[in-house]
Design a protein around this motif. Structure first.
Motif, PDB file in Angstrom:
ATOM      1  N   ALA A  35       0.809  -1.225   0.000  1.00 39.97           N
ATOM      2  CA  ALA A  35       0.000   0.000   0.000  1.00 39.97           C
ATOM      3  C   ALA A  35       0.844   1.279   0.000  1.00 39.97           C
ATOM      4  N   TYR A  36       2.106   1.155   0.437  1.00 42.24           N
ATOM      5  CA  TYR A  36       2.898   2.368   0.686  1.00 42.24           C
ATOM      6  C   TYR A  36       3.928   2.601  -0.421  1.00 42.24           C
ATOM      7  N   SER A  37       4.446   3.838  -0.454  1.00 40.72           N
ATOM      8  CA  SER A  37       5.316   4.232  -1.566  1.00 40.72           C
ATOM      9  C   SER A  37       6.581   3.367  -1.659  1.00 40.72           C
ATOM     10  N   ARG A  91      -0.282  -5.660   4.579  1.00 39.20           N
ATOM     11  CA  ARG A  91      -1.375  -4.832   5.072  1.00 39.20           C
ATOM     12  C   ARG A  91      -1.119  -4.362   6.500  1.00 39.20           C
ATOM     13  N   LEU A  92      -1.614  -3.172   6.801  1.00 39.00           N
ATOM     14  CA  LEU A  92      -1.554  -2.613   8.147  1.00 39.00           C
ATOM     15  C   LEU A  92      -2.481  -3.442   9.047  1.00 39.00           C
ATOM     16  N   ILE A  93      -1.917  -4.081  10.062  1.00 37.07           N
ATOM     17  CA  ILE A  93      -2.689  -5.006  10.900  1.00 37.07           C
ATOM     18  C   ILE A  93      -3.914  -4.322  11.523  1.00 37.07           C
ATOM     19  N   PRO A 145       7.135  -2.848  12.414  1.00 31.29           N
ATOM     20  CA  PRO A 145       6.409  -1.686  12.958  1.00 31.29           C
ATOM     21  C   PRO A 145       6.668  -0.381  12.209  1.00 31.29           C
ATOM     22  N   TRP A 146       5.727   0.539  12.402  1.00 30.02           N
ATOM     23  CA  TRP A 146       5.935   1.940  12.056  1.00 30.02           C
ATOM     24  C   TRP A 146       6.522   2.621  13.281  1.00 30.02           C
ATOM     25  N   PRO A 147       7.231   3.731  13.101  1.00 25.81           N
ATOM     26  CA  PRO A 147       7.710   4.465  14.284  1.00 25.81           C
ATOM     27  C   PRO A 147       6.526   4.998  15.106  1.00 25.81           C
ATOM     28  N   PRO A 148       6.795   5.470  16.333  1.00 26.98           N
ATOM     29  CA  PRO A 148       5.704   5.951  17.199  1.00 26.98           C
ATOM     30  C   PRO A 148       4.826   6.990  16.514  1.00 26.98           C
ATOM     31  N   GLN A 149       3.541   6.935  16.878  1.00 21.14           N
ATOM     32  CA  GLN A 149       2.551   7.788  16.241  1.00 21.14           C
ATOM     33  C   GLN A 149       2.418   9.134  16.950  1.00 21.14           C
ATOM     34  N   GLY A 150       2.398  10.199  16.167  1.00 22.34           N
ATOM     35  CA  GLY A 150       2.266  11.553  16.700  1.00 22.34           C
ATOM     36  C   GLY A 150       1.161  12.300  15.973  1.00 22.34           C
ATOM     37  N   PHE A 168     -10.026  15.320  10.294  1.00 25.13           N
ATOM     38  CA  PHE A 168      -8.979  14.407  10.763  1.00 25.13           C
ATOM     39  C   PHE A 168      -8.887  13.205   9.845  1.00 25.13           C
ATOM     40  N   ARG A 169      -7.694  12.981   9.298  1.00 19.40           N
ATOM     41  CA  ARG A 169      -7.494  11.803   8.445  1.00 19.40           C
ATOM     42  C   ARG A 169      -7.255  10.568   9.322  1.00 19.40           C
ATOM     43  N   ALA A 170      -8.107   9.564   9.167  1.00 19.12           N
ATOM     44  CA  ALA A 170      -7.955   8.323   9.939  1.00 19.12           C
ATOM     45  C   ALA A 170      -7.470   7.213   9.016  1.00 19.12           C
ATOM     46  N   TYR A 171      -6.733   6.248   9.566  1.00 22.33           N
ATOM     47  CA  TYR A 171      -6.305   5.109   8.736  1.00 22.33           C
ATOM     48  C   TYR A 171      -6.897   3.787   9.204  1.00 22.33           C
ATOM     49  N   ASN A 172      -7.739   3.839  10.219  1.00 19.73           N
ATOM     50  CA  ASN A 172      -8.440   2.632  10.679  1.00 19.73           C
ATOM     51  C   ASN A 172      -9.562   3.064  11.617  1.00 19.73           C
ATOM     52  N   GLU A 190      -6.344   6.359   2.753  1.00 21.05           N
ATOM     53  CA  GLU A 190      -5.112   5.573   2.669  1.00 21.05           C
ATOM     54  C   GLU A 190      -3.910   6.506   2.477  1.00 21.05           C
ATOM     55  N   ALA A 191      -2.758   6.066   2.914  1.00 18.43           N
ATOM     56  CA  ALA A 191      -1.547   6.901   2.819  1.00 18.43           C
ATOM     57  C   ALA A 191      -1.278   7.354   1.380  1.00 18.43           C
ATOM     58  N   ALA A 192      -1.560   6.487   0.415  1.00 15.93           N
ATOM     59  CA  ALA A 192      -1.276   6.829  -0.990  1.00 15.93           C
ATOM     60  C   ALA A 192      -2.081   8.045  -1.454  1.00 15.93           C
ATOM     61  N   ILE A 207      -3.120  11.352  12.885  1.00 21.14           N
ATOM     62  CA  ILE A 207      -2.101  10.732  13.734  1.00 21.14           C
ATOM     63  C   ILE A 207      -1.354   9.746  12.861  1.00 21.14           C
ATOM     64  N   SER A 208      -0.041   9.879  12.829  1.00 21.38           N
ATOM     65  CA  SER A 208       0.761   8.938  12.059  1.00 21.38           C
ATOM     66  C   SER A 208       2.217   9.093  12.491  1.00 21.38           C
ATOM     67  N   SER A 209       3.073   8.297  11.872  1.00 22.22           N
ATOM     68  CA  SER A 209       4.492   8.364  12.215  1.00 22.22           C
ATOM     69  C   SER A 209       5.183   9.497  11.448  1.00 22.22           C
ATOM     70  N   GLY A 210       6.387   9.812  11.864  1.00 21.68           N
ATOM     71  CA  GLY A 210       7.225  10.735  11.099  1.00 21.68           C
ATOM     72  C   GLY A 210       7.488  10.164   9.715  1.00 21.68           C
ATOM     73  N   SER A 211       7.477   8.855   9.619  1.00 23.25           N
ATOM     74  CA  SER A 211       7.760   8.188   8.350  1.00 23.25           C
ATOM     75  C   SER A 211       6.743   8.557   7.268  1.00 23.25           C
ATOM     76  N   THR A 212       5.476   8.463   7.616  1.00 22.69           N
ATOM     77  CA  THR A 212       4.440   8.768   6.618  1.00 22.69           C
ATOM     78  C   THR A 212       4.398  10.266   6.325  1.00 22.69           C
ATOM     79  N   GLY A 213       4.629  11.102   7.337  1.00 18.17           N
ATOM     80  CA  GLY A 213       4.705  12.547   7.093  1.00 18.17           C
ATOM     81  C   GLY A 213       5.825  12.879   6.123  1.00 18.17           C
ATOM     82  N   LEU A 232       2.709   1.960  18.213  1.00 17.85           N
ATOM     83  CA  LEU A 232       3.535   1.655  17.029  1.00 17.85           C
ATOM     84  C   LEU A 232       2.828   0.561  16.240  1.00 17.85           C
ATOM     85  N   PRO A 233       1.987   0.930  15.298  1.00 18.48           N
ATOM     86  CA  PRO A 233       1.255  -0.101  14.553  1.00 18.48           C
ATOM     87  C   PRO A 233       2.212  -0.861  13.629  1.00 18.48           C
ATOM     88  N   LYS A 234       1.784  -2.042  13.206  1.00 16.41           N
ATOM     89  CA  LYS A 234       2.662  -2.845  12.352  1.00 16.41           C
ATOM     90  C   LYS A 234       2.001  -3.166  11.013  1.00 16.41           C
TER      91      LYS A 234
HETATM   92  N1  PCA Z   1       1.811   5.245   8.661  1.00 20.34           N
HETATM   93  C1  PCA Z   1       0.681   4.593   8.086  1.00 20.34           C
HETATM   94  C2  PCA Z   1       0.106   3.778   9.181  1.00 20.34           C
HETATM   95  C3  PCA Z   1       0.868   4.101  10.395  1.00 20.34           C
HETATM   96  C4  PCA Z   1       1.937   5.006   9.956  1.00 20.34           C
HETATM   97  O1  PCA Z   1       2.833   5.456  10.660  1.00 20.34           O
HETATM   98  C5  PCA Z   1      -0.335   5.572   7.598  1.00 20.34           C
HETATM   99  O2  PCA Z   1      -0.337   6.731   8.036  1.00 20.34           O
HETATM  100  O3  PCA Z   1      -1.167   5.189   6.797  1.00 20.34           O
END
Ligand code: PCA
Length: 328
Positions: A35-37, A91-93, A145-150, A168-172, A190-192, A207-213, A232-234
């Motif tokens: 699902a992710y880039s 898939r995001l669990i 895992p994803w890094p901690p969510q902020g 607010f964008r939700a992912y679940n 979805e992140a995409a 709410i998401s990780s620094g990674s997705t931001g 930290l979702p996986k």
């Molecule tokens: N990134 C994904 C899920 C958790 C995260 O850090 C997202 O935002 O879709």
């Protein structure tokens, strides 16, 4: 050339031709939706796993990844693998709460807030997840895992009350519920599709990780990231059980070995990148810092409500997993 040698050569040629045909007949290609880039570490890790399996089986099983929801969108991947439309996928669990509440344990605020605790929660919850996944017709190969969510916002937020009315964008379901409890207005995206959603004003916070931001260049749209370290979702990589059962033992062994390597590599990568991502958000002009006392206290209260609600849904099985996690 003596006759014996000629015969040997002929037999050799026959053997090579024979092998060639049996390889061709057995060679299989597995498309693997993600699902992710492509440049996200989860996707890079999956691509490495796919290459490792392809190489180690000598091409007998070729796995090809398709990032960014290009083959199946994030929300479709679990069903695709379950029904065999895709033999394997990621898939995001915690987005699978509608399949079974056990998967939502992965996004309960403040249950596990460090990589160490997230690993324990994975170990504690895996047997219950394996059981549910088996009934659904899939098998878990590895999870990362994803890094901690902020909390990302377009304005300073000092307490949950400041979130009132924000889109607010939700992912679940869990992040939708969290938004509701803050008085924000959740939309599942979805992140995409994130950049588009923030650019058009469909989303103003998440709410998401620094990674997705970082992946979505979120600094083009919002200015604040509060490092709430909420959970930290996986992501998990799953395989269709029929496709799995159709493989020979040697191939299954190779997949398990490469999956273990991917899991170890992924956990390592996630923790080594967590601070790097935060640095990148700040470097690109965002204000990155801890949540203030009032916001933290509000979040904790919301976390308690969500835990209580989840335990009501997840019952004894859920409580059992929480108990074994807490004993670790
Ligand atoms: N990134 C994904 C899920 C958790 C995260 O850090 C997202 O935002 O879709």
């Amino acid at each position: 050339m003596n006759t014996l040698f000629k015969t040997a050569r002929l037999l050799g040629a026959v053997a090579v031709v024979g092998l060639g045909t049996s390889f061709a007949a057995l060679a299989e290609k597995w498309d693997m939706p993600l699902a992710y880039s492509a440049t996200n570490y989860h996707s890079e890790n999956a691509a490495q796993f796919a290459k490792d399996v392809t190489d180690a089986t000598g091409g007998k099983l070729e796995i090809v990844t398709h990032a960014s929801g290009s083959l199946f969108k994030g929300g479709e991947i679990f069903r695709a693998v379950r029904t065999g439309q895709a033999p394997i996928g990621e898939r995001l669990i915690s987005a699978l709460g509608n399949e079974d509440p056990i998967f939502e344990i992965d996004a309960l605020p403040f249950l596990a807030t460090s990589f160490g605790d997230a690993k324990k929660l994975y170990t504690a919850s895996k047997p219950a997840m394996d059981e549910v996944l088996k009934v659904k017709g899939v098998k878990l190969l590895y999870a990362v895992p994803w890094p901690p969510q902020g909390l990302y916002t377009n304005k300073p937020v000092n307490s949950a009350a400041d979130m009132k009315g924000l889109k607010f964008r939700a992912y679940n379901a869990a992040t939708s519920r969290l938004a509701q409890l803050m008085g924000a207005v959740p939309t599942k995206i979805e992140a995409a599709e994130l950049s588009q959603a923030f650019a058009t004003g469909v989303a103003e916070s998440m709410i998401s990780s620094g990674s997705t931001g970082y992946d979505r260049k979120i600094w083009e749209h919002v200015k604040y990231w509060y490092d709430t370290q909420a959970w930290l979702p996986k992501n998990m990589v799953i395989v269709n059980l029929k496709s799995w059962d159709a493989l020979d033992d040697a191939t299954r062994g190779i997949i398990m070995e490469k999956a273990k390597a991917a899991e170890d590599r992924g956990w390592e990568k996630a923790s080594s990148l967590a601070d790097w991502y935060k640095g990148k958000l700040a470097e690109n002009g965002m204000e990155v810092g801890p949540a203030g006392d009032a916001l933290s206290a509000d979040f904790r209260k919301i976390g308690d409500v969500m835990m209580k609600e989840w335990l009501e849904r997840a019952g004894a099985k859920g409580q059992g997993v929480i108990d074994s996690y807490k004993k670790m």
